[in-house]
Design a protein around this motif. Structure first.
Motif, short mmCIF file in Angstrom:
data_model
loop_
_atom_site.label_atom_id
_atom_site.label_comp_id
_atom_site.label_asym_id
_atom_site.label_seq_id
_atom_site.Cartn_x
_atom_site.Cartn_y
_atom_site.Cartn_z
N HIS A 82 -5.61 7.06 -3.02
CA HIS A 82 -5.67 5.72 -2.42
C HIS A 82 -7.09 5.18 -2.45
O HIS A 82 -7.32 4.02 -2.82
CB HIS A 82 -5.15 5.76 -0.98
CG HIS A 82 -5.52 4.53 -0.20
ND1 HIS A 82 -4.98 3.30 -0.48
CD2 HIS A 82 -6.42 4.35 0.81
CE1 HIS A 82 -5.51 2.40 0.34
NE2 HIS A 82 -6.39 3.02 1.13
N ASP A 85 -3.07 1.22 -3.82
CA ASP A 85 -2.77 0.76 -2.47
C ASP A 85 -1.80 1.66 -1.74
O ASP A 85 -2.01 2.02 -0.57
CB ASP A 85 -2.21 -0.67 -2.52
CG ASP A 85 -2.23 -1.34 -1.17
OD1 ASP A 85 -1.31 -1.10 -0.37
OD2 ASP A 85 -3.17 -2.12 -0.89
N ARG A 86 -0.70 2.03 -2.39
CA ARG A 86 0.33 2.87 -1.79
C ARG A 86 0.50 4.13 -2.65
O ARG A 86 0.98 4.05 -3.78
CB ARG A 86 1.67 2.14 -1.71
CG ARG A 86 1.68 0.90 -0.81
CD ARG A 86 1.89 1.31 0.63
NE ARG A 86 2.27 0.19 1.48
CZ ARG A 86 1.41 -0.56 2.17
NH1 ARG A 86 0.10 -0.34 2.04
NH2 ARG A 86 1.83 -1.54 2.96
N TYR A 117 1.26 0.96 -6.50
CA TYR A 117 2.05 2.06 -5.94
C TYR A 117 2.32 3.09 -7.02
O TYR A 117 2.60 2.74 -8.18
CB TYR A 117 3.35 1.47 -5.42
CG TYR A 117 4.56 2.37 -5.26
CD1 TYR A 117 4.99 2.78 -4.01
CD2 TYR A 117 5.34 2.74 -6.37
CE1 TYR A 117 6.14 3.56 -3.85
CE2 TYR A 117 6.49 3.52 -6.22
CZ TYR A 117 6.88 3.92 -4.95
OH TYR A 117 8.02 4.68 -4.81
N CYS A 142 -2.30 5.02 2.61
CA CYS A 142 -2.58 3.60 2.37
C CYS A 142 -3.75 3.19 3.26
O CYS A 142 -4.34 4.03 3.96
CB CYS A 142 -1.35 2.75 2.67
SG CYS A 142 -0.80 2.87 4.39
#
Length: 311
Positions: A211, A216-217, A181, A231
């Protein structure tokens, strides 16, 4: 368990004043002192959300000892590398007449190579004990810009997701290491992707680009307008309800904490963003720096809106 790291802890001092002005004596109406640094704010919110957390990082001198005592008083477990230099102070001046908030952030004392090596040993020790990590804020003097990138790589080899909230050269260097993230603002994501981000559609495309690069985030912080997230489930936009904010310092940290809790609980994208927007909004109603009141969260959560953005 979640490990929340702060390499540049501070004593956060919030001064409430009226009609402050340069070159004159300003009387402080109220003082609020907090064990601070972005990662400590994260740890505090994770603790308030009822999940096990341990705070780690670097702390030094009398200021560092004061910070650790405050964490003890709050019931937050911690394991910090003790260094010789004094931990910093950060000042937030809130003017109740003009409605302005002004911050003065100290850089932090230098950390020697020997102290950095001791920190890495402590980091690996906590890495083995936790399921999710957060790394937040700036670094003290003497630490190379790729420090966070190296910490993320160590965590990835151990199969542990890292939520990173930093800026500048440290963020740029860390992106290639693919943390779980990141939370850039609108200007930062334009720099990271070398893309124009003049509207929300372009922001969404830039976030999705990062992404697809392995993060991932990717959450784009938009202040009072909420946030946008890219995401594997798509792109989502979150909007908080209108509130009268008391103190917005630490709201971004509350968002990171909520996403860490969401990762630990295995929430989906929409659930994660909804939780993060609600907790961040509740944090803005808290006079202290970082933290939130459960009653405030319960009041604002029904007003949080989350919707899918089509690319």
């Amino acid at each position: 368990m979640i490990a929340a790291f702060t390499l540049n802890v501070s004593i956060d001092r919030r001064y409430v004043v009226q009609n402050s002005a340069m070159n004159k004596v300003n009387r402080v109406q109220e003082c609020v002192y907090t064990a601070g640094g972005k990662g400590l704010n994260v740890a505090r919110v994770i603790h308030a959300l009822g999940e096990p957390v341990i705070a780690g990082g670097i702390a030094g001198g009398d200021a560092g000892r004061y910070i650790l005592r405050r964490l003890d008083e709050e019931g937050i477990a911690h394991h910090f590398t003790q260094v010789q230099g004094e931990s910093r102070s950060c000042i937030n001046i809130c003017d109740t007449v003009t409605g302005t908030q002004t911050e003065y952030l100290e850089p932090g004392s230098p950390v020697s190579e020997e102290e950095q090596e001791r920190f890495l040993q402590d980091y690996d020790e906590l890495l083995a004990k936790c399921s999710v990590l957060t790394i937040s804020g700036s670094m003290p003097k003497g630490m190379p810009a790729d420090t966070y990138a190296k910490l993320i790589e160590r965590a990835r080899k151990a199969g542990k997701p890292v939520l990173l909230d930093t800026s500048g050269a440290a963020l740029t260097a860390a992106v290639a290491s693919c943390p779980y993230y990141i939370k850039p603002n609108e200007d930062e994501i334009g720099t990271l992707t070398d893309c124009g981000v003049d509207n929300e559609q372009l922001l969404a495309e830039a976030a999705m680009k990062l992404h697809k690069g392995g993060i991932d985030r990717v959450v784009v912080s938009m202040g009072s307008r909420g946030a946008l997230m890219a995401c594997s489930e798509g792109v989502f936009r979150g909007q908080p309800p209108a509130i009268k904010a008391v103190n917005t310092v630490g709201c971004g940290d509350s968002m990171t904490a909520a996403f860490a809790v969401a990762a630990l609980r295995g929430l989906n994208a929409e659930e994660s963003l909804r939780l993060a927007i609600g907790v961040s909004c509740a944090s803005a109603l808290n006079a202290g720096t970082g933290g939130f009141c459960q009653a405030d969260y319960e009041a604002v959560a029904p007003g949080v809106q989350v919707w899918r953005v089509e690319l």
